[in-house]
Design a protein around this motif. Sequence first.
Motif, PDB file in Angstrom:
ATOM      1  N   THR A 120      95.191  61.793  70.550  1.00 40.73           N
ATOM      2  CA  THR A 120      95.184  60.284  71.089  1.00 40.73           C
ATOM      3  C   THR A 120      93.831  59.705  70.686  1.00 40.73           C
ATOM      4  O   THR A 120      92.977  60.684  70.210  1.00 40.73           O
ATOM      5  N   PRO A 121      93.940  58.350  70.510  1.00 42.74           N
ATOM      6  CA  PRO A 121      92.455  57.788  69.963  1.00 42.74           C
ATOM      7  C   PRO A 121      91.548  57.874  71.047  1.00 42.74           C
ATOM      8  O   PRO A 121      91.615  58.239  72.266  1.00 42.74           O
ATOM      9  N   ALA A 122      90.369  57.891  70.287  1.00 44.97           N
ATOM     10  CA  ALA A 122      89.212  58.103  71.265  1.00 44.97           C
ATOM     11  C   ALA A 122      88.724  56.719  71.959  1.00 44.97           C
ATOM     12  O   ALA A 122      89.151  55.469  71.689  1.00 44.97           O
ATOM     13  N   GLU A 130      89.191  49.366  62.592  1.00 52.17           N
ATOM     14  CA  GLU A 130      90.370  50.779  62.809  1.00 52.17           C
ATOM     15  C   GLU A 130      89.838  51.940  63.246  1.00 52.17           C
ATOM     16  O   GLU A 130      88.382  52.184  62.940  1.00 52.17           O
ATOM     17  N   GLN A 131      90.370  52.636  63.830  1.00 55.04           N
ATOM     18  CA  GLN A 131      89.893  54.132  63.984  1.00 55.04           C
ATOM     19  C   GLN A 131      90.708  55.136  63.348  1.00 55.04           C
ATOM     20  O   GLN A 131      91.993  55.229  63.396  1.00 55.04           O
ATOM     21  N   ILE A 132      89.983  55.736  62.489  1.00 57.71           N
ATOM     22  CA  ILE A 132      90.292  56.812  61.514  1.00 57.71           C
ATOM     23  C   ILE A 132      90.075  58.040  62.161  1.00 57.71           C
ATOM     24  O   ILE A 132      88.881  58.426  62.115  1.00 57.71           O
ATOM     25  N   LEU A 133      91.266  58.781  62.350  1.00 59.83           N
ATOM     26  CA  LEU A 133      90.998  60.080  63.087  1.00 59.83           C
ATOM     27  C   LEU A 133      91.578  61.221  61.726  1.00 59.83           C
ATOM     28  O   LEU A 133      92.857  60.957  61.437  1.00 59.83           O
ATOM     29  N   TRP A 174      94.634  54.002  63.859  1.00 62.54           N
ATOM     30  CA  TRP A 174      94.958  52.938  64.793  1.00 62.54           C
ATOM     31  C   TRP A 174      94.155  51.782  64.554  1.00 62.54           C
ATOM     32  O   TRP A 174      93.095  51.709  64.187  1.00 62.54           O
ATOM     33  N   GLN A 175      94.813  50.666  65.057  1.00 61.44           N
ATOM     34  CA  GLN A 175      94.361  49.270  64.793  1.00 61.44           C
ATOM     35  C   GLN A 175      93.173  49.180  65.950  1.00 61.44           C
ATOM     36  O   GLN A 175      93.426  50.227  66.729  1.00 61.44           O
ATOM     37  N   ALA A 176      92.477  48.119  65.933  1.00 61.70           N
ATOM     38  CA  ALA A 176      91.337  48.178  66.968  1.00 61.70           C
ATOM     39  C   ALA A 176      92.243  48.005  68.507  1.00 61.70           C
ATOM     40  O   ALA A 176      91.408  48.207  69.360  1.00 61.70           O
ATOM     41  N   ALA A 177      93.154  47.359  68.689  1.00 65.42           N
ATOM     42  CA  ALA A 177      93.900  47.074  69.860  1.00 65.42           C
ATOM     43  C   ALA A 177      94.465  48.671  70.243  1.00 65.42           C
ATOM     44  O   ALA A 177      95.019  48.363  71.367  1.00 65.42           O
ATOM     45  N   GLY A 178      94.494  49.467  69.352  1.00 64.31           N
ATOM     46  CA  GLY A 178      95.033  50.689  69.729  1.00 64.31           C
ATOM     47  C   GLY A 178      96.487  50.973  69.187  1.00 64.31           C
ATOM     48  O   GLY A 178      97.139  51.934  69.397  1.00 64.31           O
ATOM     49  N   LYS A 179      96.907  50.104  68.534  1.00 65.61           N
ATOM     50  CA  LYS A 179      98.223  50.272  68.081  1.00 65.61           C
ATOM     51  C   LYS A 179      98.308  51.451  66.697  1.00 65.61           C
ATOM     52  O   LYS A 179      97.412  51.037  65.904  1.00 65.61           O
ATOM     53  N   LEU A 180      99.183  52.144  66.733  1.00 67.20           N
ATOM     54  CA  LEU A 180      99.300  52.880  65.483  1.00 67.20           C
ATOM     55  C   LEU A 180      99.543  52.322  64.209  1.00 67.20           C
ATOM     56  O   LEU A 180     100.607  51.476  64.099  1.00 67.20           O
ATOM     57  N   LEU A 181      98.705  52.527  63.172  1.00 66.92           N
ATOM     58  CA  LEU A 181      98.995  51.806  61.937  1.00 66.92           C
ATOM     59  C   LEU A 181      99.569  52.601  60.979  1.00 66.92           C
ATOM     60  O   LEU A 181     100.530  52.211  60.224  1.00 66.92           O
TER      61      LEU A 181
END
Length: 496
Positions: A127-129, A160-163, A109-116
Motif C-alpha cells: 500500500t502507499p505510504a 508521485e509516490q514511487i515505491l 501512485w499519483q499524488a491523489a493516491g491513484k495507481l499510475l
Amino acid sequence: MSSPNEPENSAQPERLPSPAPRAGRPLWVEILLAQLAVLLLVVLGFGGTVYGLLRQSIYREAEADLFAAAQLIERDLASGQPATQLEISRTYWHRFGPAPRDRAYFVVWQAAGKLLADSGDVPKQVTPAKELPKRGGPRPYATRWQAGDLQVIARGPRDEQILIGRPLGKEQDRLRNLLSTLALIGLAALAIGGLVAWWLARRITQPIEQLTQTAEQISARQLDQRLPSPTSSTELLSLATVFNRMLDRLQGAFQQQTRFTSDASHELRTPVTVILTQAEHSLARPRSSDEYRAALDTCLRAARRMKRLVDDLLLLARADAGRLQPRREVCDLAEVARTTLAWLEPLASEQKIQLMSQLTSTLTAGDAQQLGQVVANLVGNAIQYNRPGGEVQVTTATEDGWALLRVRDKGPGIALADQSRIFERFFRADQARTVPSDSTAAASGQGTGLGLSIVAEIVTAHGGTILVESSLGDGSTFTVRLPLEDEAAEAKLKSS
C-alpha cells in the motif's frame, strides 16, 4: 589441671567438632574458567560487533540500489515517458540477483493516491505510504519493511509516490555465510585460547603447588626446611619470603622452647638428686640426730632451690600466655628500691660489697611487689658478679618523661657478643661461674639463669624497657625505663 576454685570433676561443655571445609575446585581450574569466560565474552563481543556492522552495511547497500533504481523511474516520469513503459533498469536486475526470490517490483501512485503504474508482480499487501519523503537532504527517501521485503519510497517530479521493493534473499544468504564464518572463527579462537589459558593456569599454579608440597613436608622436627623462592612472579616470591621468615621465627621459638625444657629439666634434676641422695644415705643405716638434722637441712636447701625454680618457671609461663598483668597502683620507685636494698644489705655485707644509692622520688603506676623483684634481681646480680670489696650503685630518677632505675656494678663486665643474649632463659654469660651459695641465690633470685629473663618480662608487662651497657673489665650498667604515673594511667585507660 583445674584451677583451685573449680572442682576437678566439674562438667566441661562439650565442644562440637568444627565442620570440615568443603573441598573446592583447584586454583588452576578457577583461573582456567575465568580466562575462558573472559575469552568467550571477547569473542562474542567481537563477533557481534562485526556481524552488526556488516549487516548494517549490507542493508544500506540494498537501500542504495533500490533508491538508485527509483531515481531512474523518476527520471523517466520527468521526461514524459508513458506509465505503461516504466520499468526497472536492467542494470539493477543483476545487482538485485537473478533468482526469482530476489526479483524486484515497483508501484507508482499519483499524488491523489491513484495507481499510475506497476511492474505487475506486486504483492497484494503493498500500500502507499501515508507521507511522502522530503526532497533533497542527505536522505531523500523513506524505507520500510513489509511482509519481509525491503521497500524504498521516493518522491516523483509531480509528487508521485514511487515505491520499489524486493525480498533480501541474497543478502540473507550473505549474512548466514558471515554468521557461519564468524562462528567457526570464534570456536577456533576459543579452542586456541583455551589451550593457552590452560597452559597459563598451570604455569601460574605450579609454583604454588610446589610451595604447598614443600610446606606439607615441614614438621616440628623438620623446621630447617625452607620453601623454594620462585622467580616467576613477585607475589609468589614475597609469599615464599614471608613464609620462610615465619619458619625462621618458629624454628627459633621451637629451639628456644626445647632448650628451655632441657635446661629446666637439668636445673630441677640437681636438687632432686640431692634430696634423693641424702634420703637414701640417711636411711641406709641408723644415724645420730645431728646427722639426720644435717641431712634434712641439705634437703631443705635443695627443696627451696627447686621451689624457687618452679615459681620462676610459672611466672615465665604466665608471661608467655599473656597473663602477667601487674596491678596498676601508684608507687614510688625510690621507696621500692630503698626497701629492697635494706633487705639485701646483709647479703652485700657478707660478700663485702658496698651498696650505694641515690634515690629520687619517682612515681610510676605498677605492681610494687613485681618492681621489687626487678630491683632484687638486678642488685642481686650486681652483688653476685662483682669484685671483692666492690660497690653497687643504685639510682632512681626522672629523665625525658620516664621513670628510671639504674643499677651499676664494678664487676668483670659482659662481653659484647653476650649482651644480646643475657635476657634469654637459662643463659649465663660466663659458663665458668659456679652456682652461688643458697643464701645468695635465695636473696637475689639468681643461680638458675632466669633472673634477667624475669626482669625483662616484668618490665615489658609494665610498658617499660631495659637496656644494658657493659664492657669487659669495667662493670655493667642496667637501665630500666618505666612510664611515669600520669602516662602509665593513660596507657591503662587506652588498653582497657
